[in-house]
Scaffold this active site. Sequence first.
Site, PDB file in Angstrom:
ATOM      1  N   GLY A 199     -14.458   5.640   2.501  1.00 43.94           N
ATOM      2  CA  GLY A 199     -14.157   6.519   1.601  1.00 43.94           C
ATOM      3  C   GLY A 199     -13.569   7.312   0.699  1.00 43.94           C
ATOM      4  O   GLY A 199     -13.304   6.907  -0.761  1.00 43.94           O
ATOM      5  N   HIS A 200     -11.630   6.313   0.650  1.00 46.06           N
ATOM      6  CA  HIS A 200     -10.432   6.702  -0.075  1.00 46.06           C
ATOM      7  C   HIS A 200     -10.087   5.984  -1.059  1.00 46.06           C
ATOM      8  O   HIS A 200      -9.546   5.831  -1.544  1.00 46.06           O
ATOM      9  CB  HIS A 200      -9.411   6.199   1.157  1.00 46.06           C
ATOM     10  CG  HIS A 200      -8.926   5.328   1.008  1.00 46.06           C
ATOM     11  ND1 HIS A 200      -7.918   4.464   0.822  1.00 46.06           N
ATOM     12  CD2 HIS A 200      -9.603   4.562   2.755  1.00 46.06           C
ATOM     13  CE1 HIS A 200      -7.555   3.517   1.045  1.00 46.06           C
ATOM     14  NE2 HIS A 200      -8.675   3.304   2.415  1.00 46.06           N
ATOM     15  N   THR A 236     -16.077  11.448  18.366  1.00 47.34           N
ATOM     16  CA  THR A 236     -16.149  12.379  18.154  1.00 47.34           C
ATOM     17  C   THR A 236     -16.099  12.387  16.707  1.00 47.34           C
ATOM     18  O   THR A 236     -15.037  11.606  16.532  1.00 47.34           O
ATOM     19  CB  THR A 236     -15.211  14.061  18.227  1.00 47.34           C
ATOM     20  OG1 THR A 236     -15.234  13.695  20.247  1.00 47.34           O
ATOM     21  CG2 THR A 236     -15.304  15.578  18.550  1.00 47.34           C
ATOM     22  N   CYS A 324       5.008  -8.561   0.515  1.00 50.41           N
ATOM     23  CA  CYS A 324       5.977  -8.460  -0.125  1.00 50.41           C
ATOM     24  C   CYS A 324       6.174  -6.899   1.149  1.00 50.41           C
ATOM     25  O   CYS A 324       6.822  -6.925   2.068  1.00 50.41           O
ATOM     26  CB  CYS A 324       6.430  -7.397  -1.497  1.00 50.41           C
ATOM     27  SG  CYS A 324       8.187  -7.774  -1.308  1.00 50.41           S
TER      28      CYS A 324
HETATM   29  N1  PLP Z   1     -11.682  -4.141   2.113  1.00 52.90           N
HETATM   30  C1  PLP Z   1     -11.247  -4.727   0.927  1.00 52.90           C
HETATM   31  C2  PLP Z   1     -12.049  -5.600   0.237  1.00 52.90           C
HETATM   32  C3  PLP Z   1      -9.791  -3.614   0.448  1.00 52.90           C
HETATM   33  O1  PLP Z   1     -10.160  -3.279  -0.253  1.00 52.90           O
HETATM   34  C4  PLP Z   1      -9.675  -2.576   1.733  1.00 52.90           C
HETATM   35  C5  PLP Z   1      -9.035  -1.810   1.642  1.00 52.90           C
HETATM   36  O2  PLP Z   1      -7.774  -1.807   0.700  1.00 52.90           O
HETATM   37  C6  PLP Z   1      -9.907  -2.734   2.840  1.00 52.90           C
HETATM   38  C7  PLP Z   1     -11.018  -3.212   4.206  1.00 52.90           C
HETATM   39  C8  PLP Z   1      -9.384  -1.662   4.474  1.00 52.90           C
HETATM   40  O3  PLP Z   1     -10.293  -0.289   4.229  1.00 52.90           O
HETATM   41  P1  PLP Z   1      -9.386   1.337   5.101  1.00 52.90           P
HETATM   42  O4  PLP Z   1      -7.646   1.527   4.258  1.00 52.90           O
HETATM   43  O5  PLP Z   1     -11.001   2.086   5.234  1.00 52.90           O
HETATM   44  O6  PLP Z   1      -9.275   0.129   6.139  1.00 52.90           O
END
Ligand code: PLP
Length: 392
Positions: A199-200, A236, A324
Amino acid sequence: MIAYLDNNATTRTAPEVVEAMLPFFGDRYGNPSSMHAFGGEVAHDLEAAREKVAAFINCEPDEILFTGCATESDNTALRGAAEFLGRETKIVTTAVEHPAVLQPARRLKAMGHPEVELPVDGVGQVSLDALRDALKGSGKAIVSAMWANNETGTVFPIEEIAAMAKEHGAVMHTDAVQVAGKIPIDVKKVPVDMLSVSGHKFHAPKGVGFLYVRRGTKLKPFMLGGHQEGGRRAGTENVPYIVGLAKACELAAAGMDEECRRLGPMRDRLEAGILATCPDVRVNGDRAHRLPNTLNVSFSYIEGEAIAYRLSDLGICISTGSACASGSLDPSHVIRAMGVPFTAVHGSVRFSLSRYTEESEIDYVLERLPGVVGALRAMSPFGPGKDPTTYS
Ligand code: PLP
């Protein structure tokens, strides 16, 4: 001034999303699994959210599993399918996947699964011939290939990859985290069995995601416990965030065309401006097949971290391609897999735009970046005419 150009790391939560979530921090706090009507109302809201999320990728609501993040979605897909299929199942992935795929794949290898990480070319594209070879005569296999790369924005030909995986009888998973909200997703057209979203990355809050699981795809649950999500993901449900995620899906679907038309030229202006004002720069990624919001560039002879820290002091937020921040000075596995020359590999940085990015932020970066790069190069022991062997 703040120029936030780190939207592939995370995005601002949309105000409409916050508004949709608020009732669930107030009166609508029931547990959707409860037997009483108070919980039942919330269960209804949860299912309404599931329908909206399903519509976003053109699947059925019962094919959506809500998760805590895409890392959980990726782990569930790989580890859940591998546990169901057994130890002889081959895991085929690519060298440029996010660690949320690479680490579970390597754990499965340590547990006895054959594992292959397909190489990529200079623009970060995977070879379909290499995929075909990896699948040849392999028996059971799981293929996990990302739809678009988070560092370079390179978009894989996911329809062809998925079609080839299915032709060989493999289970096909894609990490579509960077695609949601930028490229339409239609699982009726792209033959993937599983697909991860977070979502984010598209204006919902952090801490919610989903895994699409095509009907008939067999998985052992990754999270064990209660019977939520049809017994496939215990715990949940995070109803407020799931409602927010559904709102973000609606907003993304409604605004995607316009956003891409706006962001592509803005990103291209940033790219052209950097190339015009800074010598010894290369663009990393497939410019013909790239997310419209992403620009990854390598500045030769200097460190990406130094650029990012100096820009941060000026209110400009970007990412480096290196690990890093996680305690290692190793350059990015993605940039290295692409065979970027040594003099440029450490100097990669990523700019990523979103719906809320304004032209003035691009202007500000173009105004400040050349000075930062020039100052760092003046201090660098590397560069044209310099002999680093004279430094002890
Ligand atoms: N897969 C990709 C291609 C991502 O860019 C990211 C986050 O940067 C993730 C997976 C992981 O996502 P989450 O922060 O929701 O665990």
